[in-house]
Enzyme design. Structure first.
Site, PDB file in Angstrom:
ATOM      1  N   ARG A 209       0.836  -1.205   0.000  1.00  0.00           N
ATOM      2  CA  ARG A 209       0.000   0.000   0.000  1.00  0.00           C
ATOM      3  C   ARG A 209       0.872   1.258   0.000  1.00  0.00           C
ATOM      4  NH1 ARG A 209      -4.247  -3.379   2.910  1.00  0.00           N
ATOM      5  NH2 ARG A 209      -3.123  -3.413   4.864  1.00  0.00           N
TER       6      ARG A 209
ATOM      7  N   PHE B 191     -11.762  -3.852  -6.093  1.00  0.00           N
ATOM      8  CA  PHE B 191     -11.849  -4.775  -4.951  1.00  0.00           C
ATOM      9  C   PHE B 191     -11.286  -4.068  -3.709  1.00  0.00           C
ATOM     10  CE2 PHE B 191     -10.809  -7.160  -8.853  1.00  0.00           C
ATOM     11  CZ  PHE B 191     -11.943  -7.935  -9.003  1.00  0.00           C
TER      12      PHE B 191
ATOM     13  N   ASP C  21     -16.133  -1.938  -4.833  1.00  0.00           N
ATOM     14  CA  ASP C  21     -16.239  -3.264  -4.222  1.00  0.00           C
ATOM     15  C   ASP C  21     -17.677  -3.753  -4.342  1.00  0.00           C
ATOM     16  OD1 ASP C  21     -14.237  -4.918  -2.269  1.00  0.00           O
ATOM     17  OD2 ASP C  21     -16.334  -5.374  -1.841  1.00  0.00           O
TER      18      ASP C  21
ATOM     19  N   ASP D  40      -6.740  -5.632  -6.493  1.00  0.00           N
ATOM     20  CA  ASP D  40      -6.455  -6.445  -5.302  1.00  0.00           C
ATOM     21  C   ASP D  40      -7.620  -7.404  -5.062  1.00  0.00           C
ATOM     22  OD1 ASP D  40      -5.477  -7.447  -2.919  1.00  0.00           O
ATOM     23  OD2 ASP D  40      -6.138  -5.730  -1.715  1.00  0.00           O
TER      24      ASP D  40
ATOM     25  N   CYS E 151      -3.551 -13.274  -4.120  1.00  0.00           N
ATOM     26  CA  CYS E 151      -3.335 -13.734  -2.743  1.00  0.00           C
ATOM     27  C   CYS E 151      -3.601 -15.242  -2.625  1.00  0.00           C
ATOM     28  CB  CYS E 151      -4.213 -12.964  -1.769  1.00  0.00           C
ATOM     29  SG  CYS E 151      -5.985 -13.146  -2.081  1.00  0.00           S
TER      30      CYS E 151
END
Length: 399
Positions: A214, A230, A252, A301, A341
């Site tokens: 970040r 996201f 989102d 993300d 991730c």
């Protein structure tokens, strides 16, 4: 500790022989002696060679998780105190400890448990039966270790509500360990303040693993028009805003996440610069492209598109589409921050997928940075599962 002994089949146990901590059900020849699920037992190779102490659970395909490889070591309070102290000393050396992950399971040689620190609150996630029996001792020792460093913990909340517990024959659970407290906690990371909902937020309440990433994105955003996809509770968007972005749109699909993100923007005095929209990113990006919208920085993300090897094909398709769409919205010479991730989306496959997306979008990519998860989520080289986050920043150029 129990006197039961698990003996490996001849030629098995490759994982633990190369330094891993897991022994699967099909690697065990026999178990002598009596034991209860969750107890610590000894593990020996087929020829009687001592391999370690680990806790056993017949309900799990990962039958035994090692705690120690030394025959003379006893898994008692003194042992756990040393492990917990080592976790804390490591975090103090590598990261800002105002909010951080204090214990990261196998990578900290405490398999099956995660503990996050949000200011003066601890959130614990216990995923296996063996560690569940030790959980309250580990938490008590951790609070003691922190207290010795003049850090007071106000409360502990348990978020052991992951589906994986069912594979261990355990119910999902969440609730207070000790006295109740207000579960809306304010933390600060990279100078950005957030409301963290440790009771109902995703995972343990906030994703601490992107802390370094970040900050890296924020450096690129001064005076820029930014799209954060996201956004969850707005973390990348808010870092962009505090980094001096001219405007930021965070998107989102979760209405709850967007409401929390707006509260976080207000908390940081960024409501005028950073806006949030509830929408499906896969639907929104094509519509922005149709309208001719362009951004200086696009951040992707997404949640893990795959949590097993079986769904890799669909995950690749999803990552390829989202990255191609994102690239098409970037002005010539602008920047893309993109990540995965998912442990099962290995680094080589993720890189190949992004390369294919760039070809499909007719873009050149110039790599600026590559990162993994923050160092409070250490990658243990003999535990592949501990390496899961891949994060790139690219400059995107027209062909």
């Amino acid at each position: 500790m129990n006197t039961a002994v698990a003996t490996l089949k001849k030629g098995e146990g490759r994982t633990i022989k190369s330094g891993g901590l897991w022994i699967f059900d099909n690697e065990i020849s026999n178990i002598s002696g009596t034991y209860e699920n969750g107890e610590i037992i000894a593990v020996e190779d087929f020829d009687g060679y001592f391999m370690g102490w680990g806790y056993i659970n017949n309900h799990s395909k990962i039958r035994i998780r090692l705690m120690s490889r030394r025959r003379d070591e006893i898994i008692n309070e003194e042992f756990l105190k040393k492990r917990v102290q080592a976790c804390w000393e490591y975090r103090k050396a590598v990261i800002d400890t105002g909010c951080c992950r204090l214990i990261f399971g196998e990578a900290d040689f405490l398999p099956g448990i995660v503990v996050d620190k949000f200011s003066d609150i601890l959130v614990v996630e216990s995923l296996t039966l063996g560690i569940d029996r030790l959980k309250e001792t580990i938490i008590r020792l951790l609070i003691q270790v922190l207290s010795d460093d003049s850090i007071t913990i106000r409360g502990v909340y348990e978020r052991s509500d992951a589906k994986v517990r069912e594979q261990e024959g355990m119910p999902r659970f969440k609730g207070f360990i000790g006295e109740p407290f207000d579960t809306q906690v304010i933390i600060e990371e990279n100078g950005v303040k957030y409301y963290v909902d440790v009771k109902d937020g995703q995972k343990t309440g906030f994703f601490l693993d992107q802390k370094i990433n970040r900050k890296a994105v924020a450096r690129l955003c001064r005076g820029k028009k930014v799209l954060d996809c996201f956004t969850h509770t707005g973390s990348f968007a808010l870092n962009a805003g505090l980094g001096g972005a001219a405007s930021v749109l965070g998107v989102d699909a979760s209405e709850t996440g967007v409401l929390q993100a707006r509260k976080n923007a207000e908390l940081n005095g960024l409501s005028g610069t950073v806006q949030f929209q509830c929408a499906d990113v896969f639907e929104l990006l094509p519509s922005l492209e149709k309208k001719g919208e362009k951004f200086d920085v696009v951040i992707l993300d997404p949640p893990a598109f795959t949590k097993s090897r079986n769904s890799i094909k669909n995950a690749v398709k999803g990552y390829r589409e989202i990255n191609a769409r994102g690239m098409k919205l970037i002005k010539d010479g602008g920047y893309l921050a993109t990540c995965s991730c998912s442990h099962f989306m290995d680094p080589q496959l993720f890189a190949k997928t992004i390369r294919e997306a760039a070809v499909g979008a007719h873009k050149y990519l110039r790599q600026v940075e590559f990162h993994t998860q923050a160092p409070d989520h250490p990658i243990l080289w003999t535990s592949d599962e501990s390496y899961y986050l891949k994060f790139y920043i690219f400059q995107v150029l027209n062909r």
